[in-house]
Scaffold this motif. Structure first.
Motif, PDB file in Angstrom:
ATOM      1  N   LEU A  29      -4.414 -59.076 -15.569  1.00  0.00           N
ATOM      2  CA  LEU A  29      -5.746 -59.671 -15.371  1.00  0.00           C
ATOM      3  C   LEU A  29      -5.551 -61.016 -14.681  1.00  0.00           C
ATOM      4  O   LEU A  29      -4.807 -61.863 -15.184  1.00  0.00           O
ATOM      5  N   ILE A  54      -6.903 -56.235 -12.879  1.00  0.00           N
ATOM      6  CA  ILE A  54      -8.270 -56.621 -13.230  1.00  0.00           C
ATOM      7  C   ILE A  54      -8.579 -57.919 -12.503  1.00  0.00           C
ATOM      8  O   ILE A  54      -7.896 -58.928 -12.703  1.00  0.00           O
ATOM      9  N   LEU A  82     -14.245 -57.512 -13.163  1.00  0.00           N
ATOM     10  CA  LEU A  82     -14.779 -58.015 -14.429  1.00  0.00           C
ATOM     11  C   LEU A  82     -15.548 -59.301 -14.154  1.00  0.00           C
ATOM     12  O   LEU A  82     -14.984 -60.265 -13.638  1.00  0.00           O
ATOM     13  N   VAL A  99     -13.024 -56.327 -22.044  1.00  0.00           N
ATOM     14  CA  VAL A  99     -11.602 -56.018 -21.835  1.00  0.00           C
ATOM     15  C   VAL A  99     -11.014 -55.366 -23.085  1.00  0.00           C
ATOM     16  O   VAL A  99     -10.251 -54.396 -23.000  1.00  0.00           O
TER      17      VAL A  99
END
Length: 332
Positions: A29, A54, A82, A99
């Motif tokens: 991420l 992500i 996201l 998440v």
């Protein structure tokens, strides 16, 4: 295999290619992935090898542009957008919950996003914008995703958290964290670059303390990416501040009088080193610059273990007060 020594001119692509085997199967991420930024470049090169990347941003339309651009270049890349506004604690909690609802563990968390260096601004939580976006929001996100990070650990792999810092933590005038204003901003004493220096010091201190508290289960690192002409220093509200420090010239373009500039691919390289270089397992909490361990160059106020512990405690208390306030509001 003999690993290369990275340098000022190394690129993110070179680092990712070197550690392609390490990237394979990893879920990452990375925050702050707008086009024309080092977060975007990091996401782009990771998409070539990682299992999942992500990407985050507070603006859904810009986030979609990033996703489309990466998929156009790396059709095989597994990209998941996201929406995340790090300046809002409620938004951080919402994004973290999303998440945590996903089945995959999280191997690497990269705190790349940063607030604009500009005039005094309060967030929805009455926090100063830079310290909120660059430190408090990322601190909360890390805490909320800790279980997912820990789930990625194995007998041969330690999950990583990476904080984008800057050599600016050690610029003339930088004094480290003002612990009195972390949760109680003061517009009268505010300085745009002073807040920036503090935010970048916070990243170094948090990496030190997280590594210590994790006791070998999570390794954290802080990164000086270098001086790069990205989207953030082209923001209208930051140009005058950048010019006053000699970073940008009168024309708003990069000034080489005091700074040596990196390209965006070069600027993203050290983040990739911090995320995947296996040699760093031996030095959790390290500060990296130009692709190598530069911990010895860190200012005392940014490396003092007592300061790291104090900042951690203050931030935890601030977040506890914030959550208590939120719960009170919801119960009314």
């Amino acid at each position: 295999m003999s690993l290369p020594t990275f340098s000022f001119s190394s690129t993110a692509e070179e680092v990712a290619t070197t550690f392609a085997a390490e990237l394979k199967g990893k879920n990452v991420l990375i925050t702050g992935t707008s086009l024309n930024g080092i977060g975007w470049e990091g996401a782009r090169v990771m998409a070539k090898y990682a299992n999942l990347v992500i990407i985050t941003g507070y603006n859904l339309e810009r986030l979609k542009l990033t996703e489309e651009a990466i998929k156009k270049e790396v059709p095989s890349g597994n990209i998941r957008p996201l929406v995340l506004d790090l300046s809002s604690l409620a938004a951080v909690r919402k994004a973290a919950a999303e998440v945590n609802s996903w089945p995959e563990p999280l191997h690497v968390l990269i705190h790349n996003a940063a607030a604009v260096i500009g005039p005094f601004k309060l967030t929805a939580d009455n926090l100063e914008s830079q310290i909120a976006t660059d430190h408090i929001g990322p601190f909360l996100l890390t805490k909320l995703l800790a279980a997912k990070l820990l789930a990625a650990g194995t007998s041969t792999y330690v999950p990583r958290v990476v904080y984008l810092s800057s050599s600016a933590h050690n610029f003339p005038g930088a004094q480290g964290i003002n612990f009195d204003t972390v949760g109680k901003p003061n517009s009268e004493t505010y300085g745009a670059f002073d807040s920036y220096f503090q935010a970048k010091t916070a990243g170094i201190l948090t990496a030190i303390e997280l590594s210590k508290r994790s006791k070998g289960k999570i390794n954290a690192y802080s990164v000086d990416p270098g001086v790069i002409f990205t989207n953030i220093n082209q923001k209208e509200e930051s140009i005058a501040h950048m010019q006053s420090y000699g970073i940008l010239g009168p024309d708003g373009q990069p000034s080489s009088e005091h700074f040596e500039w990196k390209t965006i691919p070069q600027g993203a390289a050290t983040t990739m080193v911090a995320s995947f270089d296996t040699r760093l397992n031996a030095v959790p909490g390290a500060y990296l610059s130009d692709g190598v361990d530069a911990t010895k160059s860190v200012a005392t106020h940014s490396s003092d273990p007592a300061n790291a512990a104090r900042l951690w405690t203050i931030t935890e208390k601030l977040l506890a007060r914030s959550l208590s306030f939120e719960l009170e509001q919801k119960s009314e």
